[in-house]
Design a protein around this motif. Structure first.
Motif: not given
Ligand SMILES: [Fe+2]
Length: 305
Positions: A231, A237, A239, A250, A252
């Motif tokens: 995080r 976010s 992810g 990515e 997320s």
């Protein structure tokens, strides 16, 4: 609309020159669940929503970033941007690309680091959504670009393109948001001394289940996970990151979101791995640079497979 509020709405698409189109297509249609919307002029257009494309691939002996394109809501705004670029002496190319590139009108130029950019309006819209997949995607959410001088690049995105600063990590990386309000549509930083280029592109699934299904898919396909579940402190976010043949991607969700009438006061966050991943709290040395911390994390990931 006043000129001071002139700003792109969202990240629209990323155009990549790739070494091996088949290998790239396997990644962008399986690890990232995009769908081919068209093959046109040697380019393959891939979508994850109703927009005609989020990613464009083109085989090349000189692989790299061809363009990051930002969507502008109206032709009037695009015309206003054209006037602004002219007034500020920014060299650009203007064109109509409906038949050849599926965007009606575009302006192409580069940021001060040399990253190739486009502003466009009126991309062709597809009549139906993509075929449903196990991993849903809401949007292509952001790119992070290398810039040898992050402060100079940030001034360009803020003062010329009208974006707003969301957060800094020291003066190493700046995250900026566009009109759609997600914490960052663009990030710029001096990653490992790179002067320009694409660091990664992020897609936004609706929630944790889709992120975890994407992670299971990436693991099954055997693409390397370069940063596992985390995080971020700046955006909040959740992810993970994984590497394909062309760039790092990515997935997320849960990024902070700002409204136009309540912009944030950008923070100047401390560097450190717990800024990249708040779940590393208490485990990191704040005297280390983020780059050093990332290298150590990659080494740990390699060691644990
Ligand atoms: Fe990101």
């Amino acid at each position: 609309m006043s000129d001071s509020r002139l700003c792109p709405t969202r990240l629209g698409y990323v155009h990549l020159r790739v070494k091996n189109l088949d290998e790239s297509l396997a990644f962008w249609t399986r690890a990232v669940p995009l769908e081919v919307s068209a093959r046109l002029g040697g380019r393959v257009y891939l979508r994850g929503g109703l927009q005609h494309h989020w990613i464009v691939l083109e085989q090349s002996a000189d692989p790299g970033l061809e363009r990051v394109a930002l969507e502008v809501e109206t032709r009037a705004e695009l015309d206003a941007f054209e006037a602004r670029l002219k007034a500020l002496g920014v060299a650009f190319e203007a064109g109509d690309g409906l038949d050849t590139e599926r965007v009606d009108r575009y302006l192409r130029f580069a940021d001060p680091a040399g990253n190739p950019l486009e502003l466009y309006c009126d991309m062709v819209a597809m009549p139906t959504p993509p075929t449903p997949r196990a991993v849903q995607l809401l949007d292509i959410q952001h790119v992070v670009l290398a810039a040898g001088d992050p402060s100079r690049a940030t001034a360009f995105y803020r003062d010329v393109l009208g974006m707003r600063e969301s957060d800094w990590v020291e003066r190493d990386v700046c995250f900026l948001h566009m009109k759609n309000g997600w914490h960052h549509g663009i990030g710029v930083g001096g990653f490992g001394g790179a002067a320009s280029g694409l660091n990664h592109v992020c897609f936004q699934p609706p929630g944790l289940d889709d992120v975890m299904r994407a992670r299971a898919t990436v693991r099954k396909l055997g693409y390397p996970i370069t940063m596992d579940l985390l995080r971020h402190a700046p955006s909040t976010s959740v992810g993970f990151y994984f590497a394909g043949p062309d760039t790092v991607a990515e997935m997320s969700f849960g990024a902070r979101h700002f409204t136009e009438d309540a912009p944030p006061r950008p923070r100047l966050l401390a560097r450190g791995l717990d800024t990249i991943d708040v779940w590393q709290q208490g485990l990191v040395d704040h005297e280390q640079s983020v780059i050093d911390e990332l290298k150590k994390m990659a080494e740990r990931q390699r060691a644990t497979g």
